[in-house]
Design a protein around this motif. Sequence first.
Motif, mmCIF file in Angstrom:
data_model
loop_
_atom_site.group_PDB
_atom_site.id
_atom_site.type_symbol
_atom_site.label_atom_id
_atom_site.label_comp_id
_atom_site.label_asym_id
_atom_site.label_seq_id
_atom_site.Cartn_x
_atom_site.Cartn_y
_atom_site.Cartn_z
ATOM 1 N N VAL A 123 0.443 53.649 82.265
ATOM 2 C CA VAL A 123 -0.912 53.727 81.721
ATOM 3 C C VAL A 123 -0.884 54.283 80.302
ATOM 4 O O VAL A 123 -1.586 53.792 79.398
ATOM 5 C CB VAL A 123 -1.805 54.593 82.629
ATOM 6 N N SER A 124 -0.063 55.303 80.068
ATOM 7 C CA SER A 124 0.023 55.915 78.744
ATOM 8 C C SER A 124 0.608 54.945 77.723
ATOM 9 O O SER A 124 0.145 54.883 76.578
ATOM 10 C CB SER A 124 0.878 57.185 78.810
ATOM 11 N N LEU A 125 1.625 54.188 78.127
ATOM 12 C CA LEU A 125 2.188 53.179 77.227
ATOM 13 C C LEU A 125 1.154 52.104 76.913
ATOM 14 O O LEU A 125 1.065 51.614 75.774
ATOM 15 C CB LEU A 125 3.439 52.568 77.857
ATOM 16 N N GLY A 126 0.359 51.740 77.927
ATOM 17 C CA GLY A 126 -0.738 50.804 77.672
ATOM 18 C C GLY A 126 -1.755 51.375 76.705
ATOM 19 O O GLY A 126 -2.282 50.666 75.838
ATOM 20 N N GLY A 127 -2.047 52.678 76.847
ATOM 21 C CA GLY A 127 -2.960 53.331 75.910
ATOM 22 C C GLY A 127 -2.416 53.334 74.490
ATOM 23 O O GLY A 127 -3.176 53.168 73.522
ATOM 24 N N LEU A 128 -1.118 53.505 74.343
ATOM 25 C CA LEU A 128 -0.502 53.450 73.013
ATOM 26 C C LEU A 128 -0.627 52.055 72.406
ATOM 27 O O LEU A 128 -0.952 51.908 71.223
ATOM 28 C CB LEU A 128 0.976 53.844 73.113
ATOM 29 N N ILE A 129 -0.375 51.035 73.226
ATOM 30 C CA ILE A 129 -0.478 49.659 72.733
ATOM 31 C C ILE A 129 -1.907 49.353 72.302
ATOM 32 O O ILE A 129 -2.144 48.736 71.249
ATOM 33 C CB ILE A 129 -0.001 48.675 73.810
ATOM 34 N N LEU A 130 -2.881 49.794 73.101
ATOM 35 C CA LEU A 130 -4.287 49.585 72.751
ATOM 36 C C LEU A 130 -4.635 50.270 71.443
ATOM 37 O O LEU A 130 -5.290 49.680 70.562
ATOM 38 C CB LEU A 130 -5.178 50.109 73.875
ATOM 39 N N ALA A 131 -4.190 51.503 71.272
ATOM 40 C CA ALA A 131 -4.483 52.243 70.043
ATOM 41 C C ALA A 131 -3.830 51.583 68.833
ATOM 42 O O ALA A 131 -4.432 51.524 67.745
ATOM 43 C CB ALA A 131 -4.011 53.686 70.186
ATOM 44 N N LEU A 132 -2.623 51.082 69.007
ATOM 45 C CA LEU A 132 -1.949 50.393 67.902
ATOM 46 C C LEU A 132 -2.729 49.144 67.494
ATOM 47 O O LEU A 132 -2.847 48.831 66.294
ATOM 48 C CB LEU A 132 -0.524 50.017 68.317
ATOM 49 N N GLY A 133 -3.253 48.438 68.497
ATOM 50 C CA GLY A 133 -4.059 47.261 68.179
ATOM 51 C C GLY A 133 -5.330 47.617 67.424
ATOM 52 O O GLY A 133 -5.697 46.965 66.437
ATOM 53 N N LEU A 134 -6.010 48.672 67.868
ATOM 54 C CA LEU A 134 -7.235 49.101 67.183
ATOM 55 C C LEU A 134 -6.936 49.617 65.783
ATOM 56 O O LEU A 134 -7.726 49.425 64.852
ATOM 57 C CB LEU A 134 -7.932 50.181 68.009
ATOM 58 N N LEU A 135 -5.795 50.263 65.633
ATOM 59 C CA LEU A 135 -5.429 50.808 64.325
ATOM 60 C C LEU A 135 -5.236 49.707 63.288
ATOM 61 O O LEU A 135 -5.456 49.925 62.091
ATOM 62 C CB LEU A 135 -4.145 51.629 64.456
ATOM 63 N N SER A 136 -4.843 48.532 63.748
ATOM 64 C CA SER A 136 -4.597 47.429 62.816
ATOM 65 C C SER A 136 -5.869 46.937 62.149
ATOM 66 O O SER A 136 -5.817 46.286 61.094
ATOM 67 C CB SER A 136 -3.925 46.263 63.549
ATOM 68 N N PHE A 137 -7.044 47.253 62.741
ATOM 69 C CA PHE A 137 -8.301 46.793 62.153
ATOM 70 C C PHE A 137 -8.782 47.704 61.028
ATOM 71 O O PHE A 137 -9.671 47.324 60.263
ATOM 72 C CB PHE A 137 -9.383 46.685 63.235
ATOM 73 N N GLY A 138 -8.241 48.938 60.938
ATOM 74 C CA GLY A 138 -8.577 49.833 59.833
ATOM 75 C C GLY A 138 -10.042 50.211 59.792
ATOM 76 O O GLY A 138 -10.778 49.797 58.900
ATOM 77 N N TYR A 139 -10.496 51.015 60.740
ATOM 78 C CA TYR A 139 -11.906 51.395 60.815
ATOM 79 C C TYR A 139 -12.263 52.590 59.935
ATOM 80 O O TYR A 139 -13.410 53.012 59.908
ATOM 81 C CB TYR A 139 -12.264 51.720 62.274
ATOM 82 N N GLY A 140 -11.296 53.200 59.261
ATOM 83 C CA GLY A 140 -11.596 54.342 58.406
ATOM 84 C C GLY A 140 -10.937 55.612 58.883
ATOM 85 O O GLY A 140 -10.261 55.658 59.925
ATOM 86 N N ALA A 141 -11.150 56.700 58.117
ATOM 87 C CA ALA A 141 -10.454 57.966 58.359
ATOM 88 C C ALA A 141 -10.808 58.579 59.709
ATOM 89 O O ALA A 141 -9.920 59.029 60.446
ATOM 90 C CB ALA A 141 -10.767 58.940 57.230
ATOM 91 N N ILE A 142 -12.089 58.634 60.042
ATOM 92 C CA ILE A 142 -12.498 59.281 61.298
ATOM 93 C C ILE A 142 -11.931 58.530 62.498
ATOM 94 O O ILE A 142 -11.401 59.137 63.445
ATOM 95 C CB ILE A 142 -14.031 59.369 61.373
ATOM 96 N N ALA A 143 -12.023 57.202 62.451
ATOM 97 C CA ALA A 143 -11.454 56.398 63.532
ATOM 98 C C ALA A 143 -9.941 56.599 63.605
ATOM 99 O O ALA A 143 -9.370 56.668 64.700
ATOM 100 C CB ALA A 143 -11.781 54.921 63.319
ATOM 101 N N ALA A 144 -9.286 56.693 62.442
ATOM 102 C CA ALA A 144 -7.836 56.900 62.418
ATOM 103 C C ALA A 144 -7.463 58.236 63.062
ATOM 104 O O ALA A 144 -6.482 58.329 63.804
ATOM 105 C CB ALA A 144 -7.319 56.835 60.981
ATOM 106 N N ILE A 145 -8.236 59.277 62.794
ATOM 107 C CA ILE A 145 -7.976 60.593 63.390
ATOM 108 C C ILE A 145 -8.109 60.524 64.905
ATOM 109 O O ILE A 145 -7.268 61.050 65.659
ATOM 110 C CB ILE A 145 -8.932 61.649 62.802
#
Length: 420
Positions: free
Chosen positions: A306-328
């Motif tokens: 589950v944690s590895l899946g959470g990492l993959i999901l976060a990496l995917g969201l990070l690729s969209f570049g939502y800004g500093a707060i989202a990055a934090i």
Amino acid sequence: MTIAPNPTSNQVRWLQVWSLASVQGAISLTWIAYAIYLPKFIEQVFAYPPSQAQQFAALLLVIESAIAAIVEPLFGGLSDRWQSWYSSRMPIIVAATLAATAFFMGLPCIVIFGGANDVTRLILASLAILWAIAMATFRSPVICLLASFAGATQLPLAGSVLTLVGGFVASIRPLATSFILGLGAPATFTIASITLLAGVASLRAATIYIPKNPVPDAAPDQDSQFPIRDFLGNLAIVMLVGAAIGVGIRLLMGDVLPRTIKADITGFTGLSFELLMGAALIAQALLALGTGRISKFIDNKRLMIVSLGGLILALGLLSFGYGAIAAIILILWMLLCLSAVNNGMVAFALTMVPKSLSGLTVGTFFGGLSGAIAIFGYAVPKSAALSMADVLILTAIAFLIAGLGIGWGDRLTRSIPLKV
């Protein structure tokens, strides 16, 4: 039935676990000191410019990782034999620690007293490799002791202490590199050596309170009950997972987080990169305590997946570049998931084989991790040349492979009718 290192015990021997964590922290501290000063030593002895010294130091680290990929399983398995014969792994651990300390202290001595000549250059490179070999010989025998300090269901909780200490020690590099350089090599290497010796001494003292296995458990026919060939598939999965996690963590902590912090967070917060990176490592260490508690209620392999899946999901969201707060937010989420993975790594390896093969399986895990890092370092010597999108994809693939490997391992161990 799942193979468990200590299925009858549901307790954690915290004194021993903290002693083990002190050794793990000391190992990390010596590697930090070594990585900081090695380029300086090469500059002085080889008369290389800083950039060339950095490249040569990186090459040495790759060679050392490749050697560790062979040495760790070998000595992990040897420690299993020693355990079955003498009911203790400490003689190997103590002997290797003394050898490693001698080689380690020899590095600044040869630089200070040897001068810049061909003999000194040969001795420096040889000492560096010999030290790395000595360090690799006792890490697996040390870490596999976790199986004796905690019950099978408590291993991730005990592992959270190792993650906690490791995270705090790792934060030293971004936060205190200048301070370490200011101390000078002799003082730094002496402090690191004393810390390592003190950690092993505390571990040896703590293990006195652990009852030794009775003679029947250490009988010569134990290995015939659990021959290594019956678990080659399990060990292959352990190596695969170790390799995938090693590459994933290398990319996440070495590329994804630094790039994200520099691009989105330093300007937003006005804080230095070193401070933010150190804070991230400390946050990951503290989050390990929380995920360790969660592991008491969720099967470790399932939590890791589950944690590895959470990492993959976060990496995917990070690729969209939502800004500093989202990055934090995403970084904190990734650190939370990563802490659960770190807590469960050793526990995963230990529950893949019988306790009589615990040193071998831990060595195989770390061997896969070291080997993958060596291959990655050789194949991609400058990962900074990769685009952020490429780094995110590679990191996600590595974590995906790790998750599939853990799931495969869980299915395999559930099908083995073995009592340990």
